[in-house]
Design a protein around this motif. Sequence first.
Motif, PDB file in Angstrom:
ATOM      1  N   LEU A 221      -6.344 -11.251   8.729  1.00  0.00           N
ATOM      2  CA  LEU A 221      -4.896 -10.909   9.560  1.00  0.00           C
ATOM      3  C   LEU A 221      -3.489 -10.472   9.523  1.00  0.00           C
ATOM      4  O   LEU A 221      -3.385  -9.755   9.760  1.00  0.00           O
ATOM      5  N   ALA A 222      -3.568 -11.452   8.952  1.00  0.00           N
ATOM      6  CA  ALA A 222      -2.367 -11.107   8.060  1.00  0.00           C
ATOM      7  C   ALA A 222      -1.731  -9.437   7.795  1.00  0.00           C
ATOM      8  O   ALA A 222      -0.880  -9.272   7.353  1.00  0.00           O
ATOM      9  N   ARG A 223      -2.865  -8.465   6.930  1.00  0.00           N
ATOM     10  CA  ARG A 223      -2.953  -7.421   6.471  1.00  0.00           C
ATOM     11  C   ARG A 223      -3.281  -6.574   7.830  1.00  0.00           C
ATOM     12  O   ARG A 223      -3.129  -5.210   7.509  1.00  0.00           O
ATOM     13  N   VAL A 224      -2.731  -7.076   8.958  1.00  0.00           N
ATOM     14  CA  VAL A 224      -3.080  -5.900   9.973  1.00  0.00           C
ATOM     15  C   VAL A 224      -2.093  -4.871   9.866  1.00  0.00           C
ATOM     16  O   VAL A 224      -1.042  -5.809   9.881  1.00  0.00           O
ATOM     17  N   GLY A 225      -2.348  -3.402  10.241  1.00  0.00           N
ATOM     18  CA  GLY A 225      -1.018  -2.518  10.716  1.00  0.00           C
ATOM     19  C   GLY A 225      -0.841  -2.320   9.124  1.00  0.00           C
ATOM     20  O   GLY A 225       0.364  -1.940   8.664  1.00  0.00           O
ATOM     21  N   ALA A 226      -1.296  -2.424   8.161  1.00  0.00           N
ATOM     22  CA  ALA A 226      -0.368  -2.387   7.258  1.00  0.00           C
ATOM     23  C   ALA A 226      -0.640  -0.709   6.585  1.00  0.00           C
ATOM     24  O   ALA A 226      -1.037   0.034   7.218  1.00  0.00           O
ATOM     25  N   ARG A 227       0.655  -0.595   5.828  1.00  0.00           N
ATOM     26  CA  ARG A 227       1.111   1.131   5.793  1.00  0.00           C
ATOM     27  C   ARG A 227       1.788   1.021   4.644  1.00  0.00           C
ATOM     28  O   ARG A 227       1.577   0.521   3.728  1.00  0.00           O
ATOM     29  N   LYS A 228       1.913   2.596   4.097  1.00  0.00           N
ATOM     30  CA  LYS A 228       2.129   2.449   2.784  1.00  0.00           C
ATOM     31  C   LYS A 228       3.854   1.982   2.551  1.00  0.00           C
ATOM     32  O   LYS A 228       4.910   2.548   3.481  1.00  0.00           O
TER      33      LYS A 228
END
Length: 448
Positions: A221-228
Amino acid sequence: MHKDLSQLTAALLKAAKANGAEAADAIAVTGTSVSIDVRGGALEHAERSEGVDIGLRVLIGQKQACVSASDVRDETIQTIAERAVAMAKLSPDDPYIGLADASQLATNRDCSTLEMFDPTDEPPAAELEDDARRTEAAALGCDGISQVQSASAAYGRRQIHIAMSNGFEGGYERSDRALSCVAIAGTGSNMERDYFGDSRIFQSDLMSAEEIGLRAAQNTLARVGARKPKTGSFPVLFDERISSTLIGHLLAAVNGGAIARGSSWLRDGLGELVLPKNLSVTEQPHRKRTSGSRLFDAEGLPTAERAIVENGVLMGWTMDLATARQLGLTSTSNASRGVSSPPSPSPTNVSLTQGNQSRDALLKDMGTGLLVTSMIGSSINPTTGDYSRGASGFWVENGEITYPVNECTIAGNLRDMLKSIIPANDARTHLSRVVPSLLVEGMTIAGA
């Protein structure tokens, strides 16, 4: 019914001598492994394997050959010995091979003192399946988790026995119990996944299924919305889950085999600073309830604690007998082998000096940079130490995590990276490699 392992190794040595071997060593391994995978609340995969493997190395002059089999009949043992001797006679000379002298051999061979085997009964498959189901249910119970890719429970046990024509004979038994979970959040191109797992020698030490599932879900859940992330030169903090890979590169560089070949970026580093002056890397082969522990190595030599790096200074190489002879040194009792290959150097349990700050404190100190929690791919030049890996984790601004990141590359040179590391105090001490989160002062990040 399988023969006793000591009987198998004795039969191998006897057959080798009868067929003309001047010296020989034999290894016999028996093991059982059970693994259960659950998905969607249903059993997805169940596997159990049992077997015995034997291996024989014969030496004739300065020639050697290894032959292995998973058939332990008397006629197979005879055939193995015949083939090994025939192969050895055709092999090129190696001036560095040879068994240990009797005076070098370990006298303490009671490996039960290391507590590497859980004497409790093997868990039933139904119990493993229940553990996996509970792990999955705990992950799915967290809002935002769309599915669980896998929830797995496993058990294994192995018995190993080695014997040599120089008079050495010894064996030990190991067990392991593991639980793991890979959780997924989101769908399609917005899908993110992460994992958590635990592996122990003793069932009683294993984390609960519910905690493993919960931590896998939280990581995902902490990784939701990951981007460069941004591109540029920034400090990088390697999370404890993956920080041991950095020390792993150091251990590979000080392996006697690489030094003898001249293919290590540390080939000229003996006696030099390779880490900050306050850090040491210590090998601890007698640590209890730890997977890499052993009283003797695969050549029968007694193991002992030693400093690989002391106060930042590289103290020595990791060697077996052959590499030590090639380098004009003394073996560090680090020989390791399987049934189908001769001994080669390999470290046991290793610990890096822990720091006095938490990971969060290091985040605040780094200011702006990247917290790496997972890596993919690898481009490591073992000769130059040039380092480049795909990474994902979290972008940090003003000492605070601001957003998750993926699809980036981190690069540097291991010699420079290791000299600048700052350790946290969060290492898990039951692991074979006890390495805390590590802050590297400056690396090149290729992102957006």
